[in-house]
Design an enzyme around this catalytic site. Structure first.
Site, short mmCIF file in Angstrom:
data_model
loop_
_atom_site.label_atom_id
_atom_site.label_comp_id
_atom_site.label_asym_id
_atom_site.label_seq_id
_atom_site.Cartn_x
_atom_site.Cartn_y
_atom_site.Cartn_z
N LYS A 41 33.75 100.71 29.55
CA LYS A 41 34.72 101.15 28.55
C LYS A 41 34.05 101.79 27.34
CE LYS A 41 37.02 97.58 27.59
NZ LYS A 41 36.95 97.13 26.20
N ARG A 118 43.88 92.87 22.75
CA ARG A 118 43.30 92.09 23.84
C ARG A 118 44.27 91.04 24.33
NH1 ARG A 118 37.71 92.97 22.42
NH2 ARG A 118 36.25 92.25 24.00
N ARG A 157 23.11 96.10 30.63
CA ARG A 157 23.55 96.91 29.49
C ARG A 157 22.65 96.69 28.27
NH1 ARG A 157 29.73 96.80 27.61
NH2 ARG A 157 29.31 94.68 26.90
N ARG A 190 23.06 92.60 23.84
CA ARG A 190 23.98 91.86 22.98
C ARG A 190 24.00 90.40 23.40
NH1 ARG A 190 29.40 95.32 23.35
NH2 ARG A 190 30.12 93.22 23.79
N ARG A 201 33.52 85.19 28.86
CA ARG A 201 34.28 86.41 28.54
C ARG A 201 35.16 86.84 29.70
NH1 ARG A 201 30.01 90.56 26.97
NH2 ARG A 201 31.71 91.85 26.25
P1 AMP Z 1 33.77 93.87 22.34
O1 AMP Z 1 32.67 94.65 21.71
O2 AMP Z 1 35.08 94.59 22.29
O3 AMP Z 1 33.42 93.39 23.71
O4 AMP Z 1 33.99 92.56 21.43
C1 AMP Z 1 32.96 91.62 21.26
C2 AMP Z 1 33.57 90.28 20.84
O5 AMP Z 1 34.29 90.44 19.59
C3 AMP Z 1 34.60 89.70 21.81
O6 AMP Z 1 33.98 88.99 22.87
C4 AMP Z 1 35.41 88.81 20.88
O7 AMP Z 1 34.71 87.62 20.58
C5 AMP Z 1 35.47 89.64 19.59
N1 AMP Z 1 36.65 90.54 19.59
C6 AMP Z 1 36.62 91.89 19.47
N2 AMP Z 1 37.87 92.40 19.50
C7 AMP Z 1 38.70 91.34 19.65
C8 AMP Z 1 40.11 91.22 19.78
N3 AMP Z 1 40.92 92.30 19.77
N4 AMP Z 1 40.64 89.97 19.91
C9 AMP Z 1 39.85 88.87 19.93
N5 AMP Z 1 38.52 88.92 19.84
C10 AMP Z 1 37.92 90.14 19.70
#
Ligand code: AMP
Length: 251
Positions: A41, A118, A157, A190, A201
């Site tokens: 994504k 989400r 990644r 990360r 996750r």
């Molecule tokens: P991402 O980079 O989008 O994978 O986000 C990394 C982490 O940030 C996720 O695993 C969550 O812990 C937190 N996070 C980011 N966006 C959201 C969201 N919309 N709702 C809840 N947690 C979020």
């Protein structure tokens, strides 16, 4: 616009001015990207933004930037702890954070939301925010791939610690190992791409995020895109699906 825009309004909240003023566009796309972690994504977000000129708005990027603050607020500390475990941050906190940045939703350059919404509750909150801003989503692109392929993609990644560009050790390696092609920043894995966080996750995704596809499918906003193949092929597929949708909506 997106590759030169520092996205200051998104990172710092609505008051900040972005480094590049969004130009009025003939076609400003307003999109949401859905898909499990590791489906590619982030890479598609980058490619789509470059192609369409929209801004890449990632809630995960905002949290990662906030993690570098010297004195994060107690609410932010709770959010960062959840993130470190691989759990979702609470709906209330994420929605408040996006509300504070709602100027980015009505920006005439358009947007591409990545990582938000989400949950169905977040999707409902987003619909309300968009209504208030007088704008509509064009489509929700849902990227789909078998689980085994996802695990392989996630463990390889690497992300640039400076500009957040995304690489893969085999599928999309940088020219020089460990160094970002775009800005020279160092590439890191990360914390939430480690195996123990990946499992949490994926569970969070299955429970909370998959119902989102149903939410957007009900009113015809969902476009399913196979995430199989090279990033450029998936991009091509996405653009074609978007163009077909635009023609169908107009006719
Ligand atoms: P991402 O980079 O989008 O994978 O986000 C990394 C982490 O940030 C996720 O695993 C969550 O812990 C937190 N996070 C980011 N966006 C959201 C969201 N919309 N709702 C809840 N947690 C979020």
């Amino acid at each position: 616009m997106s590759e030169h825009n520092d996205r200051a309004a998104w990172f710092q909240g609505g008051e900040a001015h972005c480094s590049v003023k969004p130009e009025a566009r003939k076609r400003a796309y307003r999109l949401v990207l859905l898909g499990p972690p590791g489906v590619g994504k982030g890479t598609q977000a980058e490619l789509l933004c470059h192609k369409l000129g929209t801004c890449h708005l990632s809630t995960g990027d905002v949290f990662r930037a906030a993690a570098c603050q010297d004195h994060p607020s107690p609410a932010l500390q709770t959010a960062l702890a959840a993130m470190k475990r691989g759990d979702l941050v609470s709906d209330g906190l994420v929605v408040t954070m996006v509300e504070e940045r709602s100027v980015c939703l009505s920006c005439c350059g358009g947007f591409l939301l990545d990582g938000f919404p989400r949950t169905v509750m977040q999707a409902e909150a987003l619909d309300e925010l968009l209504d208030e801003q007088g704008v509509k989503l064009d489509a929700v692109l849902s990227y789909e791939l078998p689980l085994s392929e996802i695990v392989d993609r996630l463990s390889g990644r690497r992300t640039c610690s400076k500009c957040k560009a995304v690489y893969h050790v085999t599928a999309r390696p940088p020219q020089k190992e460990g160094v970002c092609d775009a800005c020279g920043g160092s590439l890191i894995q990360r914390e939430d791409d480690r195996p123990e966080s990946i499992r949490v996750r994926m569970k969070a995704y299955e429970e909370s995020t998959r119902p989102l596809a149903d939410y957007y499918e009900k009113d015809g906003r969902l476009i399913r895109v196979s995430a199989d193949g090279k990033p450029e092929e998936i991009l091509e597929r996405s653009i074609q699906a978007l163009e077909e949708r635009t023609v169908a909506v107009r006719s």
